[in-house]
Write an enzyme that holds these catalytic residues in place. Structure first.
Site, mmCIF file in Angstrom:
data_model
loop_
_atom_site.group_PDB
_atom_site.id
_atom_site.type_symbol
_atom_site.label_atom_id
_atom_site.label_comp_id
_atom_site.label_asym_id
_atom_site.label_seq_id
_atom_site.Cartn_x
_atom_site.Cartn_y
_atom_site.Cartn_z
ATOM 1 N N LYS A 273 70.453 28.583 36.013
ATOM 2 C CA LYS A 273 70.616 27.152 36.278
ATOM 3 C C LYS A 273 71.978 26.757 35.731
ATOM 4 C CE LYS A 273 68.380 22.638 36.039
ATOM 5 N NZ LYS A 273 69.466 21.836 35.429
ATOM 6 N N ALA B 156 64.150 15.951 37.308
ATOM 7 C CA ALA B 156 63.850 15.929 35.875
ATOM 8 C C ALA B 156 63.452 14.507 35.483
ATOM 9 C CB ALA B 156 65.053 16.412 35.064
ATOM 10 N N MET C 130 62.776 20.754 31.025
ATOM 11 C CA MET C 130 63.055 19.542 30.266
ATOM 12 C C MET C 130 62.684 19.766 28.803
ATOM 13 S SD MET C 130 61.751 16.559 32.861
ATOM 14 C CE MET C 130 60.321 17.395 33.550
ATOM 15 N N CYS D 269 73.139 23.725 29.765
ATOM 16 C CA CYS D 269 72.918 22.770 28.666
ATOM 17 C C CYS D 269 74.262 22.345 28.080
ATOM 18 C CB CYS D 269 72.052 23.396 27.582
ATOM 19 S SG CYS D 269 71.775 22.286 26.168
ATOM 20 N N ASN E 85 69.859 20.012 42.287
ATOM 21 C CA ASN E 85 69.353 19.212 41.168
ATOM 22 C C ASN E 85 70.254 18.016 40.914
ATOM 23 O OD1 ASN E 85 69.287 19.678 37.585
ATOM 24 N ND2 ASN E 85 67.982 18.372 38.797
ATOM 25 N N GLY E 86 69.603 16.832 40.782
ATOM 26 C CA GLY E 86 70.354 15.650 40.388
ATOM 27 C C GLY E 86 69.957 14.397 41.133
ATOM 28 N N ASP E 87 69.604 13.333 40.366
ATOM 29 C CA ASP E 87 69.342 12.001 40.912
ATOM 30 C C ASP E 87 68.194 11.953 41.918
ATOM 31 O OD1 ASP E 87 71.312 11.024 39.322
ATOM 32 O OD2 ASP E 87 72.772 10.651 40.914
ATOM 33 N N GLN F 109 62.500 29.489 31.144
ATOM 34 C CA GLN F 109 63.952 29.414 30.979
ATOM 35 C C GLN F 109 64.341 29.812 29.560
ATOM 36 O OE1 GLN F 109 66.558 25.812 30.466
ATOM 37 N NE2 GLN F 109 67.206 26.346 32.546
#
Length: 315
Positions: free
Chosen positions: A153, A236, A31, A113, A212-214, A84
């Site tokens: 990622k 995140a 992040m 990104c 990854n997500g929600d 990262q």
């Protein structure tokens, strides 16, 4: 990087993936500004197994001692840790990685990104259209004799066949694992995560996959695991709002906030990051009027005094 402390007693992410006592591992996403050492140390108290640094520009990290000191700090307890990097040049990336060997447990290449500046620089999600560049970077790191796990990622393509092909190419030259954000480069965070896309990649590959997500609660994490059977679940925004979510807390416990304040003071976190972390954590507690007052506090001592007076903070 002067405050780093290398130690042989580190935890490889591959060991975490191979731990048969866990159905999946809990992961803190990279992040920007936020997944720095104080926050990483905090969330490790709440069942986070693997944490990522914020995205770091490999070129700047390689060339500047000032960048290295400001961008990356760690300590003996900061494991398992993935650093990262953003890059599109294998040799440049290798030179950056050489600075952190012994201080991290894995290297990740940012291929997700979506910011315009990153795309213009040929990094981040731009790499999703350049699989050969990604393969070259993986090949260079693997050939550098560093013996460190490497991951990427990514986001998904509109055409999922491209995503499967992209990931299989990376796997074929020795990639160790992949984190998949289930949205395309143009989808906003309000768009639903494409769970079938993540599941398809998991079924198509033989290396560990992090979904990854929600993820805003432990229930969300468990549902995503059940839907994808991935090896890890990454959060995140959810962890920013509630750093204790993987421990099953429905909202941020007060002890978590107190510990974050303590860590931030110990590590000298700057006012901007400190303020915004707390705004996320207090999101469901503060009224609009309280937020307005909180936003007028222009220093860390002022914030601490406010928390002591209005919320009973006791350090």
């Amino acid at each position: 990087m002067s405050s780093q402390q290398a130690t042989p007693q580190r935890t490889s992410p591959m060991a975490l993936f191979n731990d048969r006592t866990k159905s999946y591992i809990n992961v803190c996403a990279p992040m920007v500004r936020y997944s720095k050492l104080p926050f990483r140390e905090l969330i490790r108290n709440y069942k986070v197994d693997l944490a990522y640094t914020p995205m770091i520009l490999a070129k700047e990290f390689k060339n500047s001692g000032v960048a290295r000191d400001s961008d990356f700090t760690t300590n003996r307890s900061d494991t398992s840790l993935i650093i990262q990097f953003a890059s599109n040049d294998g040799v440049e990336l290798l030179r950056a990685v050489e600075f952190v060997v012994g201080y991290v447990d894995g290297i990740d290449i940012n291929c997700g990104c979506p910011q315009k500046w990153a795309i213009n620089e040929g990094i981040g999600v731009h790499l999703m259209e350049n699989p050969e560049t990604v393969r070259d970077m993986i090949r260079t790191i693997k050939g550098g004799g560093l013996n460190i796990p490497i991951s990427i990622k990514i986001r998904i393509h509109n055409d999922l066949r491209k995503t499967v092909d992209f990931t299989k190419r990376a796997e074929s030259i020795g990639l160790d694992f992949i984190a998949i954000h289930g949205r395309t480069r143009r989808q906003k965070s309000t768009s639903p995560v494409n769970i079938p896309a993540i599941k398809l990649c998991k079924e198509s590959l033989n290396i560990p996959i992090i979904a990854n997500g929600d993820i805003f609660s432990l229930t969300d994490a468990e549902k995503l695991y059940e839907s994808t059977k991935c090896d890890g679940v990454m959060s995140a925004r959810g962890l920013l709002k509630n750093p204790a979510l993987f421990a099953g807390f429905e909202s941020t416990p007060w002890e978590c906030i107190r510990k974050f304040v303590e860590l931030s003071l110990n590590y000298g976190t700057n006012h901007f990051i400190f303020h915004h972390h707390l705004m996320y954590m207090f999101e469901d507690v503060m009224s609009n009027a309280e937020r307005k007052t909180f936003n007028t506090l222009t220093s860390i001592p002022a914030i601490v005094d406010h928390l002591e007076e209005h919320y009973g903070l006791d350090l």
